[in-house]
Design an enzyme around this catalytic site. Structure first.
Site, mmCIF file in Angstrom:
data_model
loop_
_atom_site.group_PDB
_atom_site.id
_atom_site.type_symbol
_atom_site.label_atom_id
_atom_site.label_comp_id
_atom_site.label_asym_id
_atom_site.label_seq_id
_atom_site.Cartn_x
_atom_site.Cartn_y
_atom_site.Cartn_z
ATOM 1 N N CYS A 103 40.889 46.929 33.270
ATOM 2 C CA CYS A 103 40.239 47.038 31.963
ATOM 3 C C CYS A 103 40.453 45.758 31.152
ATOM 4 O O CYS A 103 41.588 45.292 31.006
ATOM 5 C CB CYS A 103 40.791 48.235 31.196
ATOM 6 S SG CYS A 103 40.055 48.423 29.548
ATOM 7 N N LYS A 142 42.258 49.993 40.735
ATOM 8 C CA LYS A 142 41.046 49.241 40.414
ATOM 9 C C LYS A 142 41.472 47.948 39.741
ATOM 10 O O LYS A 142 42.190 47.970 38.747
ATOM 11 C CB LYS A 142 40.120 50.041 39.498
ATOM 12 C CG LYS A 142 38.778 49.371 39.256
ATOM 13 C CD LYS A 142 37.828 50.282 38.474
ATOM 14 C CE LYS A 142 36.413 49.708 38.427
ATOM 15 N NZ LYS A 142 36.330 48.450 37.662
ATOM 16 N N HIS A 172 36.526 44.508 41.159
ATOM 17 C CA HIS A 172 35.424 44.005 40.334
ATOM 18 C C HIS A 172 35.445 42.482 40.435
ATOM 19 O O HIS A 172 36.464 41.858 40.136
ATOM 20 C CB HIS A 172 35.622 44.451 38.880
ATOM 21 C CG HIS A 172 34.486 44.068 37.978
ATOM 22 N ND1 HIS A 172 34.183 44.770 36.840
ATOM 23 C CD2 HIS A 172 33.562 43.079 38.046
ATOM 24 C CE1 HIS A 172 33.142 44.218 36.237
ATOM 25 N NE2 HIS A 172 32.755 43.189 36.955
ATOM 26 N N ASP A 205 27.604 44.009 39.614
ATOM 27 C CA ASP A 205 26.214 43.605 39.846
ATOM 28 C C ASP A 205 25.496 44.422 40.908
ATOM 29 O O ASP A 205 24.515 43.945 41.503
ATOM 30 C CB ASP A 205 26.120 42.119 40.196
ATOM 31 C CG ASP A 205 26.534 41.213 39.040
ATOM 32 O OD1 ASP A 205 26.659 41.727 37.908
ATOM 33 O OD2 ASP A 205 26.733 40.007 39.261
#
Length: 322
Positions: A103, A142, A172, A205
């Site tokens: 985050c 993540k 990510h 994306d």
């Protein structure tokens, strides 16, 4: 479409709805699951908030049988609190526990949480080790490409996660500095895939079937995580599955179905949250659902003034749209 196994959890397909604060609440997760998501992630939850028995946090942890399997995502920076809270809530019916290390929001990062953890690999190791030992369910993480261009360490963090017993890692392809700007770096996802043997989930994306196929081919990743492109578009999972199966890019959702889905979404929110909260939260969702339709700009202006469910229903029925 191939199945994906994360720990002892087997997914029908490798398409995953990313956790998004203020977006991936229960009604939206149910819609995405219906439209083909193999796994859905809940909004991230503060381990400290669970520790202090925050009532709003209890509501965030509500899970419906229709959305299973679901991921519950914790964030924090204290290994003891994260692991103890993971153990406390393990009886809840989520399938996988994820720890947020990606985050980028300042109020999270400034507390040493989220993507700030990537600056401290030793702390990452402690958090994962303690949490894996504390629960029986699969634990995943993540992460991002790195914290900044001078600290690109996704491969290092992924190796630590694997060594500590994590069951999968989602990557990510942007740094924290980038937030969501610029292009996601899919090469870093490929490097992580080459470095570890646990499943690697690519994020960044993936906006349609073509980009989904491109990421799979370029990175070799085991799963795809879809975030912002799913806002107002739970059908993206069905679209991706359709493209991967047929190679055709002609998937289209009838305007009537969009309208019906908005109202289903709104009615579920109404039942769970009450009129005041549901109407206000649906404003942003309706803006996403209707982007690109005729008169959608007028609608977005009007919905900001909606106060009642009747006003919401009237606005939606008046603008669509074939």
């Amino acid at each position: 479409m191939k199945k994906l196994q994360i720990g002892n959890v087997v997914l029908d397909n490798p398409l995953i709805l990313a956790p998004m604060a203020g977006v991936t609440d229960l009604p939206f997760r149910l819609l995405c699951r219906e439209q083909g998501a193999g796994l859905v992630c809940m909004e991230m939850i503060s381990a400290k908030a669970i520790f202090f028995h925050n009532k709003n946090t209890d509501k965030l942890m509500e899970i419906d049988p229709g959305e299973q399997p679901a991921v519950l995502q914790l964030f924090g920076s204290d290994p003891e609190i994260i692991s103890e809270m993971a153990s406390r809530i393990e009886e809840k019916p989520f399938a996988i526990l994820d720890i947020n290390m990606g985050c980028p929001v300042p109020k999270v990062v400034n507390n040493g949480e989220g993507s700030a953890l990537m600056k401290n690999p030793k702390l990452v190791e402690q958090i994962i080790t303690k949490t894996v030992k504390a629960v029986r369910k699969p634990v995943t993480i993540k992460i991002r490409k790195g914290f900044c261009d001078n600290m690109v360490n996704a491969v290092e963090i992924a190796k630590i996660a694997e060594g500590c017993g994590a069951s999968a890692v989602a990557v990510h392809g942007r740094t924290r500095e980038q937030y969501y700007s610029g292009r996601a770096d899919w090469d870093i996802i490929a490097k992580v895939k080459d470095a570890v043997s646990i499943p690697v989930i690519g994020n960044g994306d993936v906006t349609d079937g073509l980009s989904a196929k491109a990421m799979l081919e370029q990175t070799g990743c085991d799963g795809l995580m879809v975030g912002r492109a799913a806002r107002g578009n739970p059908w993206i999972f069905k679209e991706i599955l359709y493209y991967l199966e047929t190679g055709r890019g002609d998937f289209k959702v009838p305007a009537k179905e969009v309208r019906e889905t908005i109202m289903r979404h709104a009615k579920m929110a109404l039942a769970i949250k009450g009129e005041y909260t549901a109407v206000r939260e649906m404003r942003k969702h309706i803006g996403w659902y209707t982007a690109g339709y005729p008169n959608s700009a007028v609608l977005r202006r009007d919905i900001n003034g909606m106060e009642t469910f009747a006003e919401l229903e009237r606005a939606v029925n008046n603008i669509l749209w074939e």
